[in-house]
Scaffold this active site. Structure first.
Site, PDB file in Angstrom:
ATOM      1  N   ASP A  54       3.140   7.429   2.937  1.00 28.37           N
ATOM      2  CA  ASP A  54       1.814   6.956   2.205  1.00 28.37           C
ATOM      3  C   ASP A  54       1.101   8.273   1.698  1.00 28.37           C
ATOM      4  OD1 ASP A  54      -0.669   6.180   1.522  1.00 28.37           O
ATOM      5  OD2 ASP A  54      -0.668   4.523   3.172  1.00 28.37           O
ATOM      6  N   ASN A  81       4.867  10.061  -8.516  1.00 24.69           N
ATOM      7  CA  ASN A  81       4.723   8.805  -9.277  1.00 24.69           C
ATOM      8  C   ASN A  81       3.633   8.044  -8.401  1.00 24.69           C
ATOM      9  OD1 ASN A  81       5.881   6.679 -10.774  1.00 24.69           O
ATOM     10  ND2 ASN A  81       6.408   6.099  -9.028  1.00 24.69           N
ATOM     11  N   LYS A 114       0.940  20.651  -2.778  1.00 26.44           N
ATOM     12  CA  LYS A 114       0.832  21.823  -2.062  1.00 26.44           C
ATOM     13  C   LYS A 114       1.732  22.026  -0.823  1.00 26.44           C
ATOM     14  CE  LYS A 114      -3.499  22.851  -0.323  1.00 26.44           C
ATOM     15  NZ  LYS A 114      -3.493  24.494  -0.648  1.00 26.44           N
ATOM     16  N   SER A 132       0.673  11.092 -15.271  1.00 25.26           N
ATOM     17  CA  SER A 132      -0.645  10.769 -15.517  1.00 25.26           C
ATOM     18  C   SER A 132      -0.732   9.276 -16.364  1.00 25.26           C
ATOM     19  CB  SER A 132      -1.142  11.978 -16.389  1.00 25.26           C
ATOM     20  OG  SER A 132      -2.477  11.588 -17.054  1.00 25.26           O
ATOM     21  N   TYR A 146      -9.927   4.659 -13.051  1.00 26.61           N
ATOM     22  CA  TYR A 146      -8.642   4.879 -13.260  1.00 26.61           C
ATOM     23  C   TYR A 146      -8.498   6.031 -14.292  1.00 26.61           C
ATOM     24  CZ  TYR A 146      -3.707   4.296 -14.258  1.00 26.61           C
ATOM     25  OH  TYR A 146      -2.369   4.261 -14.375  1.00 26.61           O
ATOM     26  N   LYS A 150      -6.540   9.925 -13.865  1.00 24.31           N
ATOM     27  CA  LYS A 150      -5.420  10.100 -14.650  1.00 24.31           C
ATOM     28  C   LYS A 150      -5.746  11.476 -15.373  1.00 24.31           C
ATOM     29  CE  LYS A 150      -2.323   7.524 -12.972  1.00 24.31           C
ATOM     30  NZ  LYS A 150      -1.263   7.918 -11.926  1.00 24.31           N
TER      31      LYS A 150
HETATM   32  N1  LIG Z   1       2.658   0.705 -15.645  1.00 20.01           N
HETATM   33  C1  LIG Z   1       1.922   1.291 -16.653  1.00 20.01           C
HETATM   34  O1  LIG Z   1       1.566   0.877 -17.669  1.00 20.01           O
HETATM   35  C2  LIG Z   1       1.344   2.758 -16.278  1.00 20.01           C
HETATM   36  C3  LIG Z   1       0.925   3.347 -17.179  1.00 20.01           C
HETATM   37  C4  LIG Z   1       0.539   4.812 -17.256  1.00 20.01           C
HETATM   38  C5  LIG Z   1       0.872   5.275 -15.835  1.00 20.01           C
HETATM   39  N2  LIG Z   1       1.188   4.588 -14.923  1.00 20.01           N
HETATM   40  C6  LIG Z   1       1.357   5.188 -13.639  1.00 20.01           C
HETATM   41  O2  LIG Z   1       2.678   5.313 -13.297  1.00 20.01           O
HETATM   42  C7  LIG Z   1       2.843   5.300 -11.776  1.00 20.01           C
HETATM   43  C8  LIG Z   1       3.713   4.453 -11.307  1.00 20.01           C
HETATM   44  O3  LIG Z   1       3.263   2.980 -11.525  1.00 20.01           O
HETATM   45  P1  LIG Z   1       4.118   1.703 -12.129  1.00 20.01           P
HETATM   46  O4  LIG Z   1       3.748   1.347 -13.163  1.00 20.01           O
HETATM   47  O5  LIG Z   1       5.551   2.102 -11.881  1.00 20.01           O
HETATM   48  O6  LIG Z   1       3.634   0.933 -10.880  1.00 20.01           O
HETATM   49  P2  LIG Z   1       4.402   0.333  -9.582  1.00 20.01           P
HETATM   50  O7  LIG Z   1       5.355  -0.676  -9.534  1.00 20.01           O
HETATM   51  O8  LIG Z   1       3.347  -0.609  -8.716  1.00 20.01           O
HETATM   52  O9  LIG Z   1       4.768   1.335  -8.638  1.00 20.01           O
HETATM   53  C9  LIG Z   1       3.701   2.079  -7.844  1.00 20.01           C
HETATM   54  C10 LIG Z   1       4.485   2.772  -6.836  1.00 20.01           C
HETATM   55  O10 LIG Z   1       3.408   3.660  -6.179  1.00 20.01           O
HETATM   56  C11 LIG Z   1       3.517   3.081  -4.673  1.00 20.01           C
HETATM   57  N3  LIG Z   1       2.098   3.485  -4.093  1.00 20.01           N
HETATM   58  C12 LIG Z   1       1.008   3.180  -4.277  1.00 20.01           C
HETATM   59  N4  LIG Z   1       0.163   3.683  -3.685  1.00 20.01           N
HETATM   60  C13 LIG Z   1       0.456   4.365  -2.542  1.00 20.01           C
HETATM   61  C14 LIG Z   1       0.401   5.344  -1.420  1.00 20.01           C
HETATM   62  N5  LIG Z   1      -0.926   5.489  -1.237  1.00 20.01           N
HETATM   63  N6  LIG Z   1       1.228   6.041  -1.045  1.00 20.01           N
HETATM   64  C15 LIG Z   1       2.725   5.863  -1.310  1.00 20.01           C
HETATM   65  N7  LIG Z   1       3.058   5.042  -2.168  1.00 20.01           N
HETATM   66  C16 LIG Z   1       1.991   4.418  -3.129  1.00 20.01           C
HETATM   67  C17 LIG Z   1       3.460   1.661  -4.692  1.00 20.01           C
HETATM   68  O11 LIG Z   1       4.003   1.218  -3.553  1.00 20.01           O
HETATM   69  P3  LIG Z   1       3.852  -0.279  -2.986  1.00 20.01           P
HETATM   70  O12 LIG Z   1       4.799  -1.029  -3.564  1.00 20.01           O
HETATM   71  O13 LIG Z   1       3.792  -0.418  -1.538  1.00 20.01           O
HETATM   72  O14 LIG Z   1       2.549  -0.839  -3.867  1.00 20.01           O
HETATM   73  C18 LIG Z   1       4.576   1.513  -5.693  1.00 20.01           C
HETATM   74  O15 LIG Z   1       6.065   1.772  -5.226  1.00 20.01           O
HETATM   75  C19 LIG Z   1       1.542   5.273 -11.142  1.00 20.01           C
HETATM   76  O16 LIG Z   1       0.850   6.638 -10.790  1.00 20.01           O
HETATM   77  C20 LIG Z   1       0.835   4.629 -12.525  1.00 20.01           C
HETATM   78  O17 LIG Z   1      -0.637   4.696 -12.306  1.00 20.01           O
HETATM   79  C21 LIG Z   1       1.506   3.303 -15.090  1.00 20.01           C
END
Ligand SMILES: NC(=O)c1ccc[n+]([C@@H]2O[C@H](COP(=O)([O-])OP(=O)(O)OC[C@H]3O[C@@H](n4cnc5c(N)ncnc54)[C@H](OP(=O)(O)O)[C@@H]3O)[C@@H](O)[C@H]2O)c1
Length: 287
Positions: A54, A81, A114, A132, A146, A150
């Site tokens: 986590d 990520n 770090k 980001s 949010y 980012k």
């Molecule tokens: N999808 C978009 O449109 C988009 C656009 C720009 C940026 N992003 C960024 O891309 C990254 C990946 O997102 P995604 O879209 O692939 O969403 P996702 O499918 O929800 O994947 C995010 C992952 O991060 C994990 N996570 C969340 N909080 C955490 C924590 N405290 N410790 C460890 N793991 C944690 C989640 O775990 P759980 O399965 O347990 O929740 C999940 O495995 C994120 O940083 C998001 O902000 C996404």
């Protein structure tokens, strides 16, 4: 010897796709999940070690880094990520929600970075890739917290890129546009939203497309890790992600903001509609 990448948040979305991509291209992968039920998510992919982490737990980062480095005898790349999406008018967000958003998306990311820095600095190589968002380039309404998290990731990546250049370590940031991942099924929504905000929210969210496939961003992560361009920080992905910085360049910052602001209040100009992809290929929330 195979190279090794550490990827956080790999239970779904970009993290899952990136794990599959690196594994398919012969990398060792230390893939993290935060729930025990996800430990088997990578099945029998070769040379993928799935560990619990986590990223909110800053103390756990150091022990995790040691374990990750020991697992395959070194680490060549770290992909930060893990993250989630807080949504709603700022007025309705509790400060607890704001702190939580920054704890995961920013402070956890910095703490884990770090934990790996001494390893990368001492080996005089490595790549750190931070996810980001296109929303870091200009704040989107009703997701301002949010977007701010980012934007912090983007600035952190640029500063660290220069800081580590003397050691042969590259630091990059990925700026994805909207992608259809599970992030939108786990939104942390602001509490009691004053009804005054609803018309604006309907105008803004009514304009959003469904998002593109996360594999596009996994390719960008792979490129950022492997292209050897130590000076390049920014990688834009997805149809909207790629177009927005170009549109900004063509229009100049001031006119871009005016067009973006009009579009975000439900009044896109014909110029905006012709330049920025509106609806995107719909995909299932399969990942
Ligand atoms: N999808 C978009 O449109 C988009 C656009 C720009 C940026 N992003 C960024 O891309 C990254 C990946 O997102 P995604 O879209 O692939 O969403 P996702 O499918 O929800 O994947 C995010 C992952 O991060 C994990 N996570 C969340 N909080 C955490 C924590 N405290 N410790 C460890 N793991 C944690 C989640 O775990 P759980 O399965 O347990 O929740 C999940 O495995 C994120 O940083 C998001 O902000 C996404």
């Amino acid at each position: 010897m195979n190279r090794t990448v550490v990827i956080t948040g790999t239970a779904s979305g970009f993290g899952l796709e990136s794990t599959r991509l690196f594994a398919a291209r012969g990398w060792n992968v230390v893939a993290t999940v935060r729930k025990e039920e996800h430990l088997a998510v990578h099945g029998d992919l070769p040379d993928v070690e799935t560990l619990l982490l986590d990223v909110d737990d800053e103390e756990a980062g150091a022990a995790f880094a040691e374990r990750a480095i020991a697992r395959f005898g070194g680490v060549d790349a770290l992909v930060n990520n893990a993250g989630y999406y807080h949504m709603g008018p700022v007025e309705a967000a509790s400060m607890g929600q704001v702190h939580d958003q920054f704890q995961t998306n920013v402070f956890g990311l910095i703490a884990l970075t770090k934990a790996f820095l001494p390893h990368f600095r001492e080996q005089r190589s490595g790549a750190i890739v931070n996810i980001s968002s296109i929303s870091a380039d200009q704040g989107y309404p009703y997701t301002a917290v949010y977007a701010a998290s980012k934007a912090a990731v983007a600035a952190f990546s640029e500063g660290l890129n220069i800081e580590l250049a003397d050691f042969g370590v590259s630091v990059k940031a990925i700026f994805p546009g909207a992608h259809a991942t599970r992030i939108f099924t786990k939104i942390d929504q602001a509490g009691d939203i004053p009804p005054d905000y609803l018309p604006g929210m309907q105008r803004f969210f009514g304009m959003q497309g469904t998002g593109s496939k996360p594999a596009v961003t996994a390719e960008a992560v792979y490129e950022a890790v492997t292209d050897g361009k130590i000076e390049k920080v920014r990688y834009y992905t997805g149809p909207d992600g790629v177009v927005i910085p170009r549109v900004k360049q063509i229009l100049g910052a001031e006119q871009y903001w005016e067009e973006f602001r009009n579009a975000s209040t439900g009044n896109p100009s014909p110029l905006w509609t012709s330049l920025v992809p509106q609806g995107q290929e719909p995909v299932e929330f399969a990942l």
